[in-house]
Design a protein around this motif. Structure first.
Motif, PDB file in Angstrom:
ATOM      1  N   PRO A   1       2.989  49.081  71.305  1.00  0.00           N
ATOM      2  CA  PRO A   1       4.033  49.567  70.401  1.00  0.00           C
ATOM      3  C   PRO A   1       3.390  50.112  69.128  1.00  0.00           C
ATOM      4  N   LEU A   2       3.969  51.172  68.591  1.00  0.00           N
ATOM      5  CA  LEU A   2       3.492  51.709  67.321  1.00  0.00           C
ATOM      6  C   LEU A   2       3.708  50.678  66.222  1.00  0.00           C
ATOM      7  N   ALA A   3       2.725  50.539  65.352  1.00  0.00           N
ATOM      8  CA  ALA A   3       2.872  49.675  64.178  1.00  0.00           C
ATOM      9  C   ALA A   3       3.229  50.554  62.995  1.00  0.00           C
ATOM     10  N   ILE A   4       4.315  50.241  62.332  1.00  0.00           N
ATOM     11  CA  ILE A   4       4.845  51.132  61.309  1.00  0.00           C
ATOM     12  C   ILE A   4       5.012  50.376  59.998  1.00  0.00           C
ATOM     13  N   ARG A   5       4.474  50.959  58.966  1.00  0.00           N
ATOM     14  CA  ARG A   5       4.502  50.343  57.636  1.00  0.00           C
ATOM     15  C   ARG A   5       5.799  50.708  56.918  1.00  0.00           C
ATOM     16  N   SER A   6       6.220  51.946  57.101  1.00  0.00           N
ATOM     17  CA  SER A   6       7.417  52.433  56.427  1.00  0.00           C
ATOM     18  C   SER A   6       8.033  53.519  57.297  1.00  0.00           C
TER      19      SER A   6
ATOM     20  N   GLN B   1       9.365  46.073  76.143  1.00  0.00           N
ATOM     21  CA  GLN B   1       8.402  46.504  75.123  1.00  0.00           C
ATOM     22  C   GLN B   1       9.095  47.464  74.158  1.00  0.00           C
ATOM     23  N   PRO B   2       9.043  47.152  72.866  1.00  0.00           N
ATOM     24  CA  PRO B   2       9.639  48.078  71.890  1.00  0.00           C
ATOM     25  C   PRO B   2       8.758  49.320  71.737  1.00  0.00           C
ATOM     26  N   ASP B   3       9.341  50.372  71.199  1.00  0.00           N
ATOM     27  CA  ASP B   3       8.551  51.581  70.933  1.00  0.00           C
ATOM     28  C   ASP B   3       7.765  51.459  69.636  1.00  0.00           C
ATOM     29  N   TRP B   4       8.350  50.759  68.685  1.00  0.00           N
ATOM     30  CA  TRP B   4       7.629  50.563  67.423  1.00  0.00           C
ATOM     31  C   TRP B   4       8.061  49.258  66.801  1.00  0.00           C
ATOM     32  N   ILE B   5       7.180  48.740  65.980  1.00  0.00           N
ATOM     33  CA  ILE B   5       7.401  47.460  65.309  1.00  0.00           C
ATOM     34  C   ILE B   5       7.143  47.680  63.832  1.00  0.00           C
ATOM     35  N   VAL B   6       8.085  47.255  63.016  1.00  0.00           N
ATOM     36  CA  VAL B   6       7.932  47.385  61.565  1.00  0.00           C
ATOM     37  C   VAL B   6       7.367  46.083  61.004  1.00  0.00           C
TER      38      VAL B   6
ATOM     39  N   GLU C   1       9.441  43.433  63.330  1.00  0.00           N
ATOM     40  CA  GLU C   1      10.790  43.707  63.822  1.00  0.00           C
ATOM     41  C   GLU C   1      10.705  44.870  64.791  1.00  0.00           C
ATOM     42  N   PRO C   2      11.178  44.678  66.014  1.00  0.00           N
ATOM     43  CA  PRO C   2      11.001  45.707  67.043  1.00  0.00           C
ATOM     44  C   PRO C   2      12.155  46.706  67.091  1.00  0.00           C
ATOM     45  N   PHE C   3      11.841  47.920  67.467  1.00  0.00           N
ATOM     46  CA  PHE C   3      12.844  48.969  67.646  1.00  0.00           C
ATOM     47  C   PHE C   3      12.538  49.774  68.904  1.00  0.00           C
ATOM     48  N   ALA C   4      13.581  50.358  69.462  1.00  0.00           N
ATOM     49  CA  ALA C   4      13.404  51.246  70.608  1.00  0.00           C
ATOM     50  C   ALA C   4      14.049  52.589  70.297  1.00  0.00           C
TER      51      ALA C   4
ATOM     52  N   TYR D   1       6.189  36.502  66.951  1.00  0.00           N
ATOM     53  CA  TYR D   1       5.702  37.149  68.174  1.00  0.00           C
ATOM     54  C   TYR D   1       5.522  38.646  67.953  1.00  0.00           C
ATOM     55  N   TRP D   2       6.530  39.276  67.374  1.00  0.00           N
ATOM     56  CA  TRP D   2       6.429  40.715  67.134  1.00  0.00           C
ATOM     57  C   TRP D   2       5.374  41.006  66.081  1.00  0.00           C
ATOM     58  N   GLY D   3       5.255  40.125  65.089  1.00  0.00           N
ATOM     59  CA  GLY D   3       4.228  40.311  64.077  1.00  0.00           C
ATOM     60  C   GLY D   3       2.824  40.258  64.673  1.00  0.00           C
TER      61      GLY D   3
END
Lengths: 212, 212, 212, 212, 212, 212
Positions: free
Chosen positions: E202-207, F138-143, F195-198, F184-186
């Protein structure tokens, strides 16, 4: 999927298009304009038959009534195959249309019903790509429409109220974008232009002579 | 994929099979027996050409040397399409064979090389299902082999040392199992028997007349 | 999933089947015939309980009313698990049934409601394969039903108006086809016959002793 | 997968672990230290057998020689099942290990070979999650290890040179992270702690009594 | 991914490209020509650094030696991120390159080694699309390169021996095709031109400020 | 997605939350209690705006009326992006909410309608994970929400009638479970909490500076 329609026309298939709604209202269209545009597109593609189911644009829902109406068309027209919009889309009418077509295909073969015509089961449903979601899903197969692109383009331009009026005229215009798309799919099969399709079931193939 | 080979033979295609190894040793076979069995199978399917690359059974590896050997065959034989085992398998020789075929296809088109023949690029790779893993992957397409099943069966039974000798004779025999498989695939296309194929790239289709 | 039902019966589970509709009308059936056939099938499988929710065949829709009805059944019957049709299907009643079962499972645990019974939440939903689409999806697990196949076959033949009457009698008959299917799934687990299931959630496993 | 090992031990299974390498060098470990740690972990899990294949850490490759070595172990030890690392990983040794195990499982059943022991074919390969890639793949099944978590934790802490020495001591420590993981998987099955597994083939299930 | 390189350059990133091989022999190139072309492309994109690992074109293999070489580069250059070819490809050198980069990233952080430099672990691997297989996989993210397209185009045209010499000059030329591609990806993000990327993690995103 | 909301608030975004229903009845809540809890949560997250669409809890359906209501909100509030529940869920209200939001987004841009406000099209829909199905997608991105976790926790604890009252007080409490999830997501992005997003469409990225 106008390129494939034009190609099938050339090969002698009989092809019908059933518009589910008038497509109106739209910003630059009207019922009258759309009828004229539809006639132009029908001519450009060489359709055998064209009809309109009279369902309500913007409000398409997979109701039993609409299912019955569509199934009745299928029993009367007896299409060998059905082509429906790809199943994931941002346009709620597209999503509803696909659900309706899938369900009506099943109803079409019912006995002991007050639907007109005889029991009939369209053999396949294939899905074309008119996706408003910005998906990049891999199609299952791509048809070479290099020789049909100009007719496909004409059939789209026929709907001037939708694809030309009020839109930016600087390139890339919407038509340019559609050409880019067709070129992208064409490149994937080493041809000038292509048209993608998806299927939920494995393709049934009689002979490999038309794969290339 | 013997059913499809037999079908293509009937349609006038020229079809070759390149065995990568002798397939020996096996519990009930020998080099001599396998050669005889191979001849029987070749006759049953009506192959145009059959060869053996002489690689070592059980020890197939995707080396540069083996890649070069295969690419040389491709340059000499100039096949329009390649058929390789499905890419996920429990049999390490199958996995290596597929990797070799994919890489050799690319090498086949190299210039400035000491490989024999002219630059040549097989247009497609399709994948047949001879999977030792108990996968149930959905194929991309299924060929109707109802009229070719008996020849496919004969071509398998030709390898008596592999599929008959030393195996349980009570049903379901291994041949019964293969029939069950062909029937399963056939049912998915409303025919008696079918043969599944996969592709990584979208299928390129010239005309829809052979879909059913 | 009759083989698994018969197997669970042998193991002492209490198993109920809730028919959502009468299944009628059909070409060769009637309400009376179907009731008799249902009784035969119930006996063949050894069901603990069988009921009929009285929803309308051919017109199943995931309405709030039907959801409430199903949730009420769940609250009264308190099943540990639910089994629903696989979620992708050509039969609109199957698709609606699965949506209803999924939603009713959630409603079943509601408080402050006029539904009968106490709050209750079925722990799992598993999906069996009665798919009218010609999919070849890989199941998540396959149950060995070699010892239960004859009872499964009996429970299917019980519905003679559906699976025998008016159908071709030359092999492969519909029953032959179902046997082919069970053999296909059986081969994937090295047994005579198998029955496939899918799950959206990972399987929760207490012990590995029943994997093989 | 220490929790599942401990659980199987409690159920009376005989479980062996074959370390492929010594795991050295590492920043804080040594051959001697790792042997001591391995003994501690073996005791914590209650293993029946533990061996070391003597392959070279950091340089694991799926060679024919290593395949033969592993296959020889399989023929001598005759494990019913194999457990291998999940197939997609950032650690090249993990990827190579899985390829080796898959290929060696096939070789293990060869006849006419100079490998020791008799022909033998481990029935299944299952995959545990020790993934260095930050994947979040959905497992096929999760084992409830609530009662085994403390032993799993002990077996990990046994490797102090790897999981404790030189690592941050402020929470969340690496052990805290592994607890978070086990809790995440546990939550997905409504238990305190869980352990995830994947399979390429559908699970073969004899009875549903251990699903929950 | 030249558009993204040019964009990152504009934003002040330091970007290096490590060519794994000279890329020769090719039909119309030579070592000398390619060096000149490489210099042109480097200038067009504004690269901070460019090197050549000296591995052998056409024969790239994921050996331990090549892995060590690459890991040594990573330890010396200490790149924050790595960009590798998409993992599925018809070009065996591309496939090998990606395997090498993935493994070398892991090796780069080893201690107790004779590799030069200090332990270092590139944080991410992202995958760009230079796929010789005709795949249409959906990318995970698309970068807007509308303002960088002309520089990307220049950097491609710099390699005249590869993309211009001996190729058809009638449209669509290869450069036209690449423009079609960039336009296709651009359309998916409502911009003129885009560049696709994939990621396994998964992409890790700061903002979220740079999503649009 | 409270952590991301808090983070966006810190960055100066204007963020609104439209509750679709009151969420009542629930076992320990009431309309009055929920209003108070909502106010607390709004304050904890620093929301710019909060509203309630007044749809009926437990009975949410993707009707044209509800679609129109939501589309009207979108036309008046003109949000740049929409965030909806992940599309696969056991909670029928969540599934309906997502269908409504997707359809209303499309309707929001209609002309020639009696909906209030001007035509408006929210640019994106992203999906957050509040999934009642025990999926592990699996999320696409995690903040990275390490700095926002305490505020997210506060915003959840604000709903004491839902997440605290009547629930087990022994660890792991529901709040502990949510912390485990965030950890877990961290861990997947090397941070304390994530925090996961799709997304269904590829992410559109302006610059890579906020990837890490």
């Amino acid at each position: 999927m106008g390129g494939t329609i034009a190609k099938m026309h050339d090969e002698g298939w009989r092809i019908g298009v059933l518009d589910l709604t008038t497509g109106e209202p739209t910003p630059h269209g009207s019922e009258t304009i759309r009828r004229q545009e539809t006639d132009l597109a029908t001519a450009a593609l060489g359709l055998t038959w064209r009809g309109n189911a009279g369902l309500i644009n913007r409000s398409l829902e997979p109701t039993l009534e609409a299912r019955k109406l569509l199934a009745s068309y299928f029993r009367m027209l007896r299409p060998r195959w059905l082509f429906a919009p790809y199943w994931s889309d941002a346009h709620p009418d597209h999503v509803a249309a696909t659900q309706l077509i899938e369900a009506a295909r099943f109803w079409s073969k019912l006995s002991k019903t007050d639907m007109p015509g005889e029991r009939y089961h369209p053999e396949r449903i294939y899905y074309y790509f008119c996706i408003h979601l910005r998906l990049a899903v891999q199609p299952d197969w791509i048809v070479d429409i290099s020789d049909q692109w100009s007719r496909k383009k004409s059939s789209i331009e026929a709907y001037a109220s939708q694809f030309v009026a009020g839109r930016p005229t600087e390139p890339p215009t919407l038509i340019d974008r559609l050409r880019d798309d067709a070129a992208y799919w064409g490149r994937l099969i080493d041809r000038h232009y292509g048209e993608p399709f998806a299927t939920k079931e494995p393709l049934a193939i009689r002979s490999l002579r038309d794969l290339f």
